[in-house]
Write a protein that holds these residues in place. Sequence first.
Motif, PDB file in Angstrom:
ATOM      1  N   ALA A 171       0.816  -1.219   0.000  1.00 34.72           N
ATOM      2  CA  ALA A 171       0.000   0.000   0.000  1.00 34.72           C
ATOM      3  C   ALA A 171       0.848   1.268   0.000  1.00 34.72           C
ATOM      4  N   CYS A 172       1.927   1.261  -0.767  1.00 31.46           N
ATOM      5  CA  CYS A 172       2.814   2.430  -0.800  1.00 31.46           C
ATOM      6  C   CYS A 172       2.186   3.558  -1.624  1.00 31.46           C
ATOM      7  N   GLY A 173       1.899   4.654  -0.961  1.00 29.54           N
ATOM      8  CA  GLY A 173       1.265   5.776  -1.632  1.00 29.54           C
ATOM      9  C   GLY A 173       2.155   6.445  -2.656  1.00 29.54           C
ATOM     10  N   ALA A 174       3.466   6.432  -2.421  1.00 32.30           N
ATOM     11  CA  ALA A 174       4.382   7.076  -3.363  1.00 32.30           C
ATOM     12  C   ALA A 174       4.432   6.302  -4.684  1.00 32.30           C
ATOM     13  N   VAL A 175       4.483   4.975  -4.583  1.00 32.17           N
ATOM     14  CA  VAL A 175       4.493   4.171  -5.816  1.00 32.17           C
ATOM     15  C   VAL A 175       3.140   4.310  -6.526  1.00 32.17           C
ATOM     16  N   LYS A 176       2.085   4.313  -5.747  1.00 30.33           N
ATOM     17  CA  LYS A 176       0.748   4.482  -6.340  1.00 30.33           C
ATOM     18  C   LYS A 176       0.647   5.830  -7.051  1.00 30.33           C
ATOM     19  N   ALA A 177       1.200   6.860  -6.440  1.00 33.29           N
ATOM     20  CA  ALA A 177       1.181   8.193  -7.065  1.00 33.29           C
ATOM     21  C   ALA A 177       1.992   8.185  -8.355  1.00 33.29           C
ATOM     22  N   ALA A 178       3.101   7.453  -8.332  1.00 31.90           N
ATOM     23  CA  ALA A 178       3.936   7.381  -9.542  1.00 31.90           C
ATOM     24  C   ALA A 178       3.210   6.673 -10.677  1.00 31.90           C
ATOM     25  N   GLN A 179       2.303   5.773 -10.320  1.00 27.73           N
ATOM     26  CA  GLN A 179       1.530   5.070 -11.346  1.00 27.73           C
ATOM     27  C   GLN A 179       0.434   5.956 -11.934  1.00 27.73           C
ATOM     28  N   GLY A 180       0.124   7.048 -11.225  1.00 29.79           N
ATOM     29  CA  GLY A 180      -0.963   7.910 -11.674  1.00 29.79           C
ATOM     30  C   GLY A 180      -0.478   8.996 -12.627  1.00 29.79           C
ATOM     31  N   ASP A 181      -1.291  10.027 -12.765  1.00 25.03           N
ATOM     32  CA  ASP A 181      -0.981  11.092 -13.718  1.00 25.03           C
ATOM     33  C   ASP A 181      -0.313  12.275 -13.026  1.00 25.03           C
ATOM     34  N   GLU A 182      -1.000  13.386 -12.996  1.00 22.36           N
ATOM     35  CA  GLU A 182      -0.416  14.618 -12.472  1.00 22.36           C
ATOM     36  C   GLU A 182      -0.235  14.571 -10.962  1.00 22.36           C
ATOM     37  N   LEU A 183       0.850  15.171 -10.500  1.00 18.13           N
ATOM     38  CA  LEU A 183       1.015  15.387  -9.062  1.00 18.13           C
ATOM     39  C   LEU A 183       0.857  16.868  -8.755  1.00 18.13           C
ATOM     40  N   PRO A 184       0.480  17.173  -7.529  1.00 15.34           N
ATOM     41  CA  PRO A 184       0.075  18.555  -7.236  1.00 15.34           C
ATOM     42  C   PRO A 184       1.190  19.578  -7.180  1.00 15.34           C
ATOM     43  N   THR A 185       2.452  19.170  -7.021  1.00  9.78           N
ATOM     44  CA  THR A 185       3.524  20.164  -6.935  1.00  9.78           C
ATOM     45  C   THR A 185       4.724  19.718  -7.773  1.00  9.78           C
ATOM     46  N   PRO A 186       5.566  20.663  -8.184  1.00  9.28           N
ATOM     47  CA  PRO A 186       6.787  20.292  -8.937  1.00  9.28           C
ATOM     48  C   PRO A 186       7.702  19.366  -8.146  1.00  9.28           C
ATOM     49  N   LEU A 187       7.830  19.585  -6.854  1.00  9.19           N
ATOM     50  CA  LEU A 187       8.716  18.744  -6.053  1.00  9.19           C
ATOM     51  C   LEU A 187       8.188  17.316  -5.947  1.00  9.19           C
ATOM     52  N   LEU A 188       6.889  17.171  -5.823  1.00 13.14           N
ATOM     53  CA  LEU A 188       6.328  15.822  -5.802  1.00 13.14           C
ATOM     54  C   LEU A 188       6.515  15.135  -7.150  1.00 13.14           C
ATOM     55  N   THR A 189       6.398  15.896  -8.212  1.00 15.58           N
ATOM     56  CA  THR A 189       6.650  15.342  -9.547  1.00 15.58           C
ATOM     57  C   THR A 189       8.088  14.864  -9.653  1.00 15.58           C
ATOM     58  N   GLU A 190       8.997  15.641  -9.071  1.00 12.94           N
ATOM     59  CA  GLU A 190      10.414  15.263  -9.072  1.00 12.94           C
ATOM     60  C   GLU A 190      10.637  14.008  -8.232  1.00 12.94           C
ATOM     61  N   LEU A 191       9.939  13.935  -7.108  1.00 13.53           N
ATOM     62  CA  LEU A 191      10.117  12.798  -6.198  1.00 13.53           C
ATOM     63  C   LEU A 191       9.772  11.473  -6.872  1.00 13.53           C
ATOM     64  N   VAL A 192       8.724  11.468  -7.701  1.00 12.80           N
ATOM     65  CA  VAL A 192       8.296  10.181  -8.283  1.00 12.80           C
ATOM     66  C   VAL A 192       9.041   9.837  -9.571  1.00 12.80           C
ATOM     67  N   LYS A 193       9.903  10.728 -10.043  1.00 16.75           N
ATOM     68  CA  LYS A 193      10.641  10.437 -11.285  1.00 16.75           C
ATOM     69  C   LYS A 193      11.407   9.124 -11.230  1.00 16.75           C
ATOM     70  N   PRO A 194      12.225   8.907 -10.173  1.00 13.65           N
ATOM     71  CA  PRO A 194      12.949   7.629 -10.135  1.00 13.65           C
ATOM     72  C   PRO A 194      12.034   6.432  -9.963  1.00 13.65           C
ATOM     73  N   ILE A 195      10.896   6.624  -9.337  1.00 17.51           N
ATOM     74  CA  ILE A 195       9.939   5.507  -9.215  1.00 17.51           C
ATOM     75  C   ILE A 195       9.384   5.175 -10.597  1.00 17.51           C
ATOM     76  N   ARG A 196       9.063   6.216 -11.350  1.00 22.71           N
ATOM     77  CA  ARG A 196       8.531   5.979 -12.700  1.00 22.71           C
ATOM     78  C   ARG A 196       9.559   5.313 -13.603  1.00 22.71           C
ATOM     79  N   ALA A 197      10.840   5.605 -13.321  1.00 22.50           N
ATOM     80  CA  ALA A 197      11.889   4.956 -14.114  1.00 22.50           C
ATOM     81  C   ALA A 197      12.024   3.478 -13.774  1.00 22.50           C
ATOM     82  N   ALA A 198      11.522   3.112 -12.607  1.00 15.90           N
ATOM     83  CA  ALA A 198      11.708   1.739 -12.112  1.00 15.90           C
ATOM     84  C   ALA A 198      10.542   0.820 -12.449  1.00 15.90           C
ATOM     85  N   ILE A 199       9.388   1.390 -12.738  1.00 12.81           N
ATOM     86  CA  ILE A 199       8.188   0.557 -12.883  1.00 12.81           C
ATOM     87  C   ILE A 199       7.714   0.526 -14.329  1.00 12.81           C
ATOM     88  N   GLN A 200       6.843  -0.451 -14.591  1.00 18.34           N
ATOM     89  CA  GLN A 200       6.294  -0.625 -15.938  1.00 18.34           C
ATOM     90  C   GLN A 200       4.791  -0.351 -15.919  1.00 18.34           C
TER      91      GLN A 200
END
Length: 253
Positions: A171-200
């Motif tokens: 139930a990791c919210g950060a990975v779930k957020a990375a699977q979704g679309d827009e994030l509410p802030t630029p820093l949060l968008t930056e935070l999920v970048k490496p997660i998005r690089a890791a997942i399919q």
Amino acid sequence: MALDRRSFLLGTGLTALGLVGCAKKATPESSGATGGTTTAASIPADENPRSCRPSDSLQALKDGNARFAAAWEKKDSANTPQERAQVMSNLWLDNCFLPASVISEGQAPWATVLTCADSRLAPEWIFDAAPSDLFVIRSAGNTAFDDAIASMEFGVLALKTPLIMVMGHSACGAVKAAQGDELPTPLLTELVKPIRAAIQPGQDLETATKANASYAAKQLTARSEVIKDAVDNGKLQIVVGYFDIGSGKVTMV
Ligand SMILES: [Zn+2]
């Protein structure tokens, strides 16, 4: 605070950071530690131990998690918050608690844990570990961000920590957020970048979370010569774990 590499390695940098002393004292040769599991019974009564470092850090994590998971399951059969607290308070009984006079001199953690900032994860609880046992780095999504890698380099160089576990969780919210679309802030968008690089695309959350933790683990040796050298020289082991909040169990990925 700027520290050159030489002063850092010689220990003067550690003095400046207020962390001097413990790394050397924590080695099995100088600690008087008897090895095996981190039980209070393993401390000779007539010695003043410098470290509770076990001979097998990974096994010590597994043993500690087994104790935690048993208590975690048992507490759910209790009916009140007080009864649940009583069950959980039985943890720590097998821990090696060092005197304040010892840990005031420095730290000697025997494992590093990189995990998520999620409030349902507390590594010292999950692994039934005492203060000074674990060197913990956390951020949402347990990514291998620059400061995390630098912290682990410190753990390797100064503290001689022999094990790094990168631990994702259910139930990791950060990975779930990375699977979704827009994030509410630029820093949060930056935070999920490496997660998005890791997942399919299309992965279920558990699969994606494990992929993200494995990716972060690979980043450690890919981006740090210090960590890679320690692994290559057999001084450091890197493992990936997955914590299931429901069962309290950590499984190896
Ligand atoms: Zn998380």
